[in-house]
Design an enzyme around this catalytic site. Sequence first.
Site, PDB file in Angstrom:
ATOM      1  N   HIS A  30      -4.194  27.379   5.641  1.00 32.34           N
ATOM      2  CA  HIS A  30      -3.473  26.055   5.170  1.00 32.34           C
ATOM      3  C   HIS A  30      -2.144  26.483   4.977  1.00 32.34           C
ATOM      4  CE1 HIS A  30      -7.307  24.076   4.268  1.00 32.34           C
ATOM      5  NE2 HIS A  30      -7.690  25.308   3.659  1.00 32.34           N
ATOM      6  N   LYS A  54      -4.884  17.801  -8.383  1.00 32.60           N
ATOM      7  CA  LYS A  54      -4.391  16.405  -7.770  1.00 32.60           C
ATOM      8  C   LYS A  54      -5.157  15.280  -8.436  1.00 32.60           C
ATOM      9  CE  LYS A  54      -5.385  15.350  -3.531  1.00 32.60           C
ATOM     10  NZ  LYS A  54      -6.094  13.614  -3.497  1.00 32.60           N
TER      11      LYS A  54
END
Length: 917
Positions: A145, A575
């Site tokens: 990532h 998030k």
Amino acid sequence: MQMNEVKDELLSSDIRQLGRLLGDAIRNHLGDPAFERIEHVRQLAIRFRRDNDEAARAQLSDALQALSQEETTQLTRAFSYFSLLANIAEDQHHIRRTRAHLIAGSPPRQGSLSHAVGNVFDAGKADALETFFEDAFVSPVFTAHPTEVQRKSIQNCQMAIARLLSERDRVQMTPEEAEQNEEALGRGIVTLWQTRLLRTSKLSVMDEVANGLSFYDHTILRELPKLYSSLETMLAQRDARWEDAELPNFMKVGSWIGGDRDGNPFVTADILRSTLQTQADKVLDFYLGELRKLASQLSLAQILNACSEPLRALAERSADASPHRVDEPYRRALHGIHARLDATRVVLSGKGKQADGVQPYAAASDLLADLDVVQHSLVSNGLRALARGRLRQLRRAVKVFGFSLAPLDLRQNSDVHERVVGELFAGAQPGLVYLDLDEEQRISLLLAELESPRLLTSPYAQYSEETTSELDIFRAVRAAHVKYGKESVPNCIISKAASVSDLLEVALLLKEVGLLRQDSREVDVNIIPLFETIADLRAGPAIMARAFGLPFYRGLLASRADQQEVMLGYSDSNKDGGFLTSGWELYKAEIELVTVFKQEQIKLRLFHGRGGSVGRGGGPSYEAILAQPAGAVQGQIRLTEQGEVITAKYANPEVGRRNLEVLVAATIQSTLLPQAQLQPKASAGAGHLAAMEELSGTALNAYRDLVYGTDGFEQYFWESTVIAEIAALNIGSRPASRKKSTSIEDLRAIPWVLSWAQCRLMLPGWFGFGSAVQAYLAAHPADGADVLRGMYTDWPFFTSLLSNMDMVLAKSDIAIAGKYAELVKDKALRDAIFTRIRAEYAATLDALKLITGQEELQQANPLMQRSIRNRFPYIDPLNHVQVELLKRFREGKQDAAARTGIHLSINGIAAGLRNSG
């Protein structure tokens, strides 16, 4: 000058020298006018930061706006490269200070292995260490990532410069040598300056595999075996019982790279096979190199020293016919081992050579057995010292890395498993619509099929591309287990796990390819749920309790030593619910999981899906592990190492070794020395927990109201940040969103956090805390402040939470964030949202200072304060440049140079902030 200032003067000296050499490279390449222009901007930025000079800010803004596109690109490159050089200097200074501490014989530092082991012995718990290591498992897991656009070529340049700085610290140089070192530094910086920062094409998965494996070359293959040796020596020095003892393989470095399919259609069965082959080649090539070096060292003549009969037999089996080594049995034996390993490389990776009559090793254990023959012969003939050098490290490497190098995890989204299982059922039982069934019906159907000896799949059926791909990758795993051993792919992780049926669906797919045997209830991989959202974290303990109540699933766990791993998602929970609520729900989930597992007598291993930034669960690993609730570690822990954090932590061997040590030390401390303060103190515990619940509720409402409940927030986000430009970067093999939309729900956590970091707002790392504290103080006017201060003083979880938020706020800049807000075209929308953000930012600063008693950010962390002081004059101009470039780009000036400038600014800001994505 104070002692710390004296020590830090060496860092300042390094930064000045690297900056001067970079300036020379710029002047020679671009000319004096370009250098003077860049230097003028640098001086203005320093003036503003140092003196808070508003006139300097205005001049800085004017100077940047006056730059042409070419001049802007030149400046962006210059400041980006300076941030990279500052990173090198800081890492080397940290190594310098650590070495000085050790050389001076000072007490072990917190986080070191010697500190942890010393604490255990001092506490009278030395006997518990043996049991601890028998069951311990510590594993950082590398994931693909990337949150930076830095190329491997740039990393290579940085490492070359770092080696030259390190050489200066370690060697007392003559004047000539010092001059040569400086010249080499200059050449290294010129090479760096002339090396392209950006990739010209998007990374493939195999590119990511190669990048991940490079850290094994730099650090892991050598430093991890050394860590074992150091720990064994440390224990033996304290307790004679550990003399000659060899620790079990309690630490491994795992990987997702090449096995993580969640949202990445490019990870296929072929990619999995290529990844495993590449890993095998990497480790076998390392072993072959070490064997050659070992053979050159063990030049022992038989006439001068005896050897054991097994060693002599090993030498006789060798095809080494050189007359020069006829009386050197160790060299001949190692030659034979080398030949067999070379033949093994041919089988496992397709490289190497296989001589006639030479048999490859069937397993790494066979290679280890031959090395053990060499080791035992040396020890039994009075040459113990020779057995404790390179041979010792090689034997440990073979134990830890085997023939597969790194345990590779599979990961896929539960929605995919659901669709695949639904298609298989539809093919076997026409008319059955699996997706229409409720949870209990699904569980009943899945259990019945798992108990059945039949297979759902048919070689004559035509399946969808998705189903074919999923079945192929599981079949590839089974083949890998035969070829490389079951340790090569030991785990299957289920993203977005939200039910028991999610676990059973994976079990069914494993049964279809022979990785699960229905008759014996044996399964060859760990089935691991990943609880990511706030709702999933809350439901996770009940899901596991329900699964443990199913006899079939309980039987599968029996084949895995009654152990269940559970992964917790930091990024998506943040998030979903914001920084404060994410941390609290993770903490509560761990407490409840510990309780459930204890009741069911199942061993729990937690896998922490932490990112690099605080907004994705990042922060210091040592404090994070110690802040876990009681019983959550139990000697076993896995955690992800992602993005730019891998480079920062493992590119430098000494820094990498330190980071590996920190994980082991923290696990030892958490398991064997559980402190009372890991939970809130008994006298105030209930009050602290209740206060945290109250704070979390308010913070959640504030965060979700802004991000998901405010009309136009999605538009504000896309226009006020570089998210659109990040999505276009060549930074990884997977897209920025899970779906083709601009929805925040579909956006991956990495670009979400990176976008806020780029505009210096860092919103995911603090938003909602100020509102929460204001509401709590209003509801508890008499003692609210004292309760919060007590939580900060007495509760490591809350202390760590605020410490991480403190770091995020220190790297934020609301004034610069305001410049990005001006990119939003709708003035009313811009004013409405940024006014709320600015108010929350101010409230959060006030709340943090009230609770901690600090007068300024990072007051308790002078090292971070120094780092920020050194960096901001170079990051600030990049932010101003980025805003100007975004304005031009979005007004239609979208040529290649403009796009390159934006991407360079993203790179530079990320490098300056370090843990930004």
